[in-house]
Design a protein around this motif. Structure first.
Motif, PDB file in Angstrom:
ATOM      1  N   ASP A  83       0.832  -1.206   0.000  1.00 25.06           N
ATOM      2  CA  ASP A  83       0.000   0.000   0.000  1.00 25.06           C
ATOM      3  C   ASP A  83       0.870   1.260   0.000  1.00 25.06           C
ATOM      4  OD1 ASP A  83      -2.282  -1.572  -0.009  1.00 25.06           O
ATOM      5  OD2 ASP A  83      -2.721  -1.279   2.130  1.00 25.06           O
ATOM      6  N   GLN A  84       1.962   1.247   0.769  1.00 30.01           N
ATOM      7  CA  GLN A  84       2.906   2.372   0.773  1.00 30.01           C
ATOM      8  C   GLN A  84       3.523   2.549  -0.614  1.00 30.01           C
ATOM      9  OE1 GLN A  84       5.756   1.393   3.816  1.00 30.01           O
ATOM     10  NE2 GLN A  84       4.415   2.018   5.481  1.00 30.01           N
ATOM     11  N   LEU A  85       3.911   1.443  -1.222  1.00 30.75           N
ATOM     12  CA  LEU A  85       4.496   1.486  -2.557  1.00 30.75           C
ATOM     13  C   LEU A  85       3.496   2.061  -3.555  1.00 30.75           C
ATOM     14  CD1 LEU A  85       6.754   0.766  -4.584  1.00 30.75           C
ATOM     15  CD2 LEU A  85       5.755  -1.540  -4.710  1.00 30.75           C
ATOM     16  N   THR A  86       2.258   1.613  -3.495  1.00 29.80           N
ATOM     17  CA  THR A  86       1.228   2.112  -4.398  1.00 29.80           C
ATOM     18  C   THR A  86       1.034   3.618  -4.227  1.00 29.80           C
ATOM     19  OG1 THR A  86       0.109  -0.032  -4.395  1.00 29.80           O
ATOM     20  CG2 THR A  86      -1.200   1.873  -5.086  1.00 29.80           C
ATOM     21  N   GLY A  87       0.977   4.059  -2.990  1.00 29.92           N
ATOM     22  CA  GLY A  87       0.830   5.499  -2.725  1.00 29.92           C
ATOM     23  C   GLY A  87       1.999   6.303  -3.274  1.00 29.92           C
ATOM     24  N   ALA A  88       3.200   5.806  -3.065  1.00 34.90           N
ATOM     25  CA  ALA A  88       4.387   6.499  -3.561  1.00 34.90           C
ATOM     26  C   ALA A  88       4.391   6.546  -5.088  1.00 34.90           C
ATOM     27  CB  ALA A  88       5.651   5.821  -3.045  1.00 34.90           C
ATOM     28  N   LEU A  89       4.028   5.445  -5.721  1.00 35.11           N
ATOM     29  CA  LEU A  89       4.005   5.412  -7.189  1.00 35.11           C
ATOM     30  C   LEU A  89       2.891   6.285  -7.759  1.00 35.11           C
ATOM     31  CD1 LEU A  89       4.754   1.619  -7.743  1.00 35.11           C
ATOM     32  CD2 LEU A  89       6.315   3.542  -8.114  1.00 35.11           C
ATOM     33  N   ASP A  90       1.723   6.307  -7.107  1.00 37.54           N
ATOM     34  CA  ASP A  90       0.648   7.199  -7.535  1.00 37.54           C
ATOM     35  C   ASP A  90       1.102   8.661  -7.463  1.00 37.54           C
ATOM     36  OD1 ASP A  90      -1.150   5.162  -8.088  1.00 37.54           O
ATOM     37  OD2 ASP A  90      -2.261   5.385  -6.207  1.00 37.54           O
ATOM     38  N   ALA A  91       1.766   9.004  -6.373  1.00 37.40           N
ATOM     39  CA  ALA A  91       2.254  10.386  -6.198  1.00 37.40           C
ATOM     40  C   ALA A  91       3.306  10.704  -7.250  1.00 37.40           C
ATOM     41  CB  ALA A  91       2.824  10.569  -4.788  1.00 37.40           C
ATOM     42  N   ALA A  92       4.206   9.771  -7.520  1.00 36.63           N
ATOM     43  CA  ALA A  92       5.251   9.995  -8.520  1.00 36.63           C
ATOM     44  C   ALA A  92       4.644  10.159  -9.906  1.00 36.63           C
ATOM     45  CB  ALA A  92       6.261   8.840  -8.505  1.00 36.63           C
ATOM     46  N   GLY A 101       3.140  13.583 -14.339  1.00 36.39           N
ATOM     47  CA  GLY A 101       2.083  14.049 -15.224  1.00 36.39           C
ATOM     48  C   GLY A 101       1.904  15.560 -15.174  1.00 36.39           C
ATOM     49  N   ALA A 102       2.260  16.174 -14.056  1.00 39.51           N
ATOM     50  CA  ALA A 102       2.119  17.622 -13.881  1.00 39.51           C
ATOM     51  C   ALA A 102       3.247  18.386 -14.572  1.00 39.51           C
ATOM     52  CB  ALA A 102       2.073  17.979 -12.407  1.00 39.51           C
TER      53      ALA A 102
END
Length: 160
Positions: free
Chosen positions: A144-153, A158-159
């Motif tokens: 879950d931590q990995l998913t959150g970090a990858l979503d943020a990255a 994308g920005a």
């Protein structure tokens, strides 16, 4: 560098398949799917259909859009899954009376009853992993931590 700190991998090794965390996760996911395929056969569900049922058992009736958010799936992927579950008599889809653009998904009696049969699946998955409950919880927290970090990255990239 201390005696216990491993030397960094030479740059040429960075592109070796066995060094890729994404491949390790992909291989683990395929292995999970293989075990789930066997365990879910008696329930007559595929793994993606099982995930849909889990969300509905947990949350009850949901619009397709909300169901997709829980599963991280778009409606184009979700619609054929829901159609097969409806054909199997496990769910019913209906246009919302409040918003014609929204389709509500609800469990049928048969879909609700299937939940009782599904209780054994998580136990058997845990046994297949060889992990105890704490090990499963720790792995899930780390993923879950990995998913959150990858979503943020991804959002940050994308920005740009």
């Amino acid at each position: 560098m201390t005696a216990t700190t491993p030397a960094p991998a030479p740059e040429a090794e960075w592109l070796h398949l066995d060094r890729q965390i994404c491949f390790s996760l992909h291989a683990a996911s395929r292995a999970f799917n293989g075990v789930y395929r066997v365990l879910l056969k008696d329930l007559r569900l595929t793994y993606p259909q099982y995930l849909v049922m889990l969300v509905l058992w947990e949350h009850g009736d949901l619009p397709v859009k909300k169901l997709g958010e829980h599963l991280r799936l778009d409606s184009g992927t979700l619609s054929p899954l829901l159609k097969r579950l409806e054909t199997a008599g496990l769910v019913h889809r209906e246009r919302s009376a409040r918003d014609e653009r929204s389709v509500e998904v609800r469990l049928t009696e048969q879909g609700t009853a299937l939940r009782e049969q599904a209780f054994e699946v998580p136990r058997r998955i845990m046994a297949a992993t060889g992990f105890d409950l704490d090990g499963i919880r720790d792995l899930k927290d780390r993923l879950d931590q990995l998913t959150g970090a990858l979503d943020a990255a991804a959002a940050e990239e994308g920005a740009r």
